[in-house]
Design a protein around this motif. Structure first.
Motif, PDB file in Angstrom:
ATOM      1  N   ARG A  76       3.604  14.113   0.030  1.00  0.00           N
ATOM      2  CA  ARG A  76       2.415  13.958  -0.805  1.00  0.00           C
ATOM      3  C   ARG A  76       1.830  12.554  -0.651  1.00  0.00           C
ATOM      4  O   ARG A  76       0.608  12.374  -0.675  1.00  0.00           O
ATOM      5  N   ALA A  77       2.702  11.569  -0.473  1.00  0.00           N
ATOM      6  CA  ALA A  77       2.259  10.178  -0.335  1.00  0.00           C
ATOM      7  C   ALA A  77       1.791   9.858   1.082  1.00  0.00           C
ATOM      8  O   ALA A  77       1.183   8.809   1.316  1.00  0.00           O
TER       9      ALA A  77
ATOM     10  N   ALA B 195      12.096   7.924   5.187  1.00  0.00           N
ATOM     11  CA  ALA B 195      12.766   6.632   5.328  1.00  0.00           C
ATOM     12  C   ALA B 195      11.985   5.538   4.606  1.00  0.00           C
ATOM     13  O   ALA B 195      12.580   4.646   3.986  1.00  0.00           O
ATOM     14  N   THR B 196      10.663   5.602   4.700  1.00  0.00           N
ATOM     15  CA  THR B 196       9.825   4.610   4.009  1.00  0.00           C
ATOM     16  C   THR B 196      10.000   4.727   2.501  1.00  0.00           C
ATOM     17  O   THR B 196      10.101   3.723   1.782  1.00  0.00           O
TER      18      THR B 196
ATOM     19  N   ALA C 197       2.139   6.666  -6.965  1.00  0.00           N
ATOM     20  CA  ALA C 197       1.077   7.576  -7.407  1.00  0.00           C
ATOM     21  C   ALA C 197       1.448   9.027  -7.113  1.00  0.00           C
ATOM     22  O   ALA C 197       1.269   9.912  -7.957  1.00  0.00           O
ATOM     23  N   ALA C 198       1.965   9.271  -5.919  1.00  0.00           N
ATOM     24  CA  ALA C 198       2.346  10.639  -5.544  1.00  0.00           C
ATOM     25  C   ALA C 198       3.490  11.141  -6.413  1.00  0.00           C
ATOM     26  O   ALA C 198       3.505  12.308  -6.833  1.00  0.00           O
ATOM     27  N   ALA C 199       4.456  10.281  -6.689  1.00  0.00           N
ATOM     28  CA  ALA C 199       5.584  10.670  -7.532  1.00  0.00           C
ATOM     29  C   ALA C 199       5.111  10.985  -8.947  1.00  0.00           C
ATOM     30  O   ALA C 199       5.574  11.961  -9.561  1.00  0.00           O
ATOM     31  N   GLY C 200       4.197  10.186  -9.469  1.00  0.00           N
ATOM     32  CA  GLY C 200       3.678  10.452 -10.807  1.00  0.00           C
ATOM     33  C   GLY C 200       3.014  11.811 -10.898  1.00  0.00           C
ATOM     34  O   GLY C 200       3.208  12.555 -11.864  1.00  0.00           O
TER      35      GLY C 200
ATOM     36  N   HIS D 139       0.836  -1.201   0.000  1.00  0.00           N
ATOM     37  CA  HIS D 139       0.000   0.000   0.000  1.00  0.00           C
ATOM     38  C   HIS D 139       0.874   1.255   0.000  1.00  0.00           C
ATOM     39  O   HIS D 139       0.615   2.200  -0.757  1.00  0.00           O
ATOM     40  N   ASN D 140       1.897   1.257   0.845  1.00  0.00           N
ATOM     41  CA  ASN D 140       2.799   2.416   0.887  1.00  0.00           C
ATOM     42  C   ASN D 140       3.515   2.612  -0.439  1.00  0.00           C
ATOM     43  O   ASN D 140       3.664   3.743  -0.922  1.00  0.00           O
TER      44      ASN D 140
END
Length: 213
Positions: free
Chosen positions: A42-43, A48-49, A21-24, A14-15
Motif C-alpha cells: 500500500r505504501a 525490507a524498507t 500513512a499506509a499503515a494508518g 519520504h518512505n
C-alpha cells in the motif's frame, strides 16, 4: 540526498511517512492484524524498507497511534474541566465512539499491551481513571442513573464496535444514532426504580480487544 529533521535523508523520510500513512489507513479498515507485506504494498515500498524503519509491528502501531492516544486522553481531560458533569460525561462517550466507528485499529491499539510502549499504558490508565471520575460526578449531579457503572463503558464500546457499514460516513451516522439511544437510556430520569438493572458484567476493556482488532 540531504538529511532532514530526525537524522533521516529526504528519501528515507519520504518512505517512512508513506509507510505510516499506509499503515494508518490499513489499520483503520482492517484492524491491527493486517499483514505487514500488505502495508508495504500500500505504501509502495519493499518489505525490507518497511522493516528497516519499523522492525516490529508494535513499533509501527506505536508510531501510527501515538497522536491519537494523546487526543483520546485529552478528550477526558477536557471533559473533567467542563463545569457541567453530564455534558462532560456525554462528550467523552460521543467522541470516543466517533473515533472508534471510523478506525477499527484505534480501539485495538488503545487496549492492547505493547512491550516498550509504556506511554500507551499510562494514557489508557489516565483515561480510565478520568472516566470513572466523570461517572461519579454525573451521578452526584443527578443526571446519570445511579445504577450505571463505569465498567459499562466496555459494553458500550462492544456495541459500537459491532457496527458494519460500506463507508466511514455510514458507520459514523450509525454510531451517532446508537450512542444517542444509549445516552438517552443512561439519564437518571429514564431509570425505573421498579425494574433494576442486572449487576455489572465481569467484562473489562481487555475484552473489547478481541472484537476490535
Amino acid at each position: 540526498m540531504p538529511a532532514q529533521a530526525g537524522g533521516l535523508r529526504a528519501d528515507a523520510r519520504h518512505n517512512r511517512d508513506r509507510i505510516v500513512a499506509a499503515a494508518g489507513e490499513a489499520f483503520a479498515t482492517r484492524g491491527l492484524d493486517v499483514p505487514m507485506t500488505a502495508i508495504a504494498r500500500r505504501a509502495g515500498v519493499g518489505t525490507a524498507t518497511l522493516y528497516r524503519h519499523f522492525p516490529t509491528r508494535e513499533s509501527l502501531v506505536t508510531e501510527v497511534f501515538a497522536d491519537r492516544f494523546t487526543a483520546c486522553a485529552s478528550v477526558v481531560d477536557d471533559a473533567l474541566a467542563d463545569p457541567d458533569p453530564w455534558r462532560g460525561f456525554r462528550t467523552v462517550i460521543e467522541r470516543v465512539c466517533a473515533m472508534q466507528a471510523v478506525d477499527r485499529g484505534f480501539t485495538a491499539a488503545f487496549l492492547r499491551a505493547f512491550p516498550g510502549a509504556a506511554d500507551f499504558g499510562r494514557e489508557r490508565a489516565r483515561a480510565e481513571h478520568g472516566f470513572a471520575e466523570l461517572t461519579r460526578r454525573a451521578k452526584e449531579s443527578g443526571h446519570l442513573r445511579a445504577d450505571f457503572d463505569h465498567t459499562d463503558l466496555t459494553l458500550l464500546l462492544m456495541a459500537n464496535n459491532g457496527i458494519t457499514a460500506d463507508s466511514a460516513e455510514a458507520a459514523s451516522a450509525a454510531s451517532r444514532r446508537l450512542v444517542a439511544y444509549l445516552l438517552h437510556s443512561f439519564r437518571a430520569d429514564r431509570a425505573d426504580p421498579a425494574v433494576p438493572l442486572p449487576p455489572p458484567s465481569p467484562l473489562g476493556l481487555e475484552h473489547v480487544h478481541g472484537l476490535a482488532g
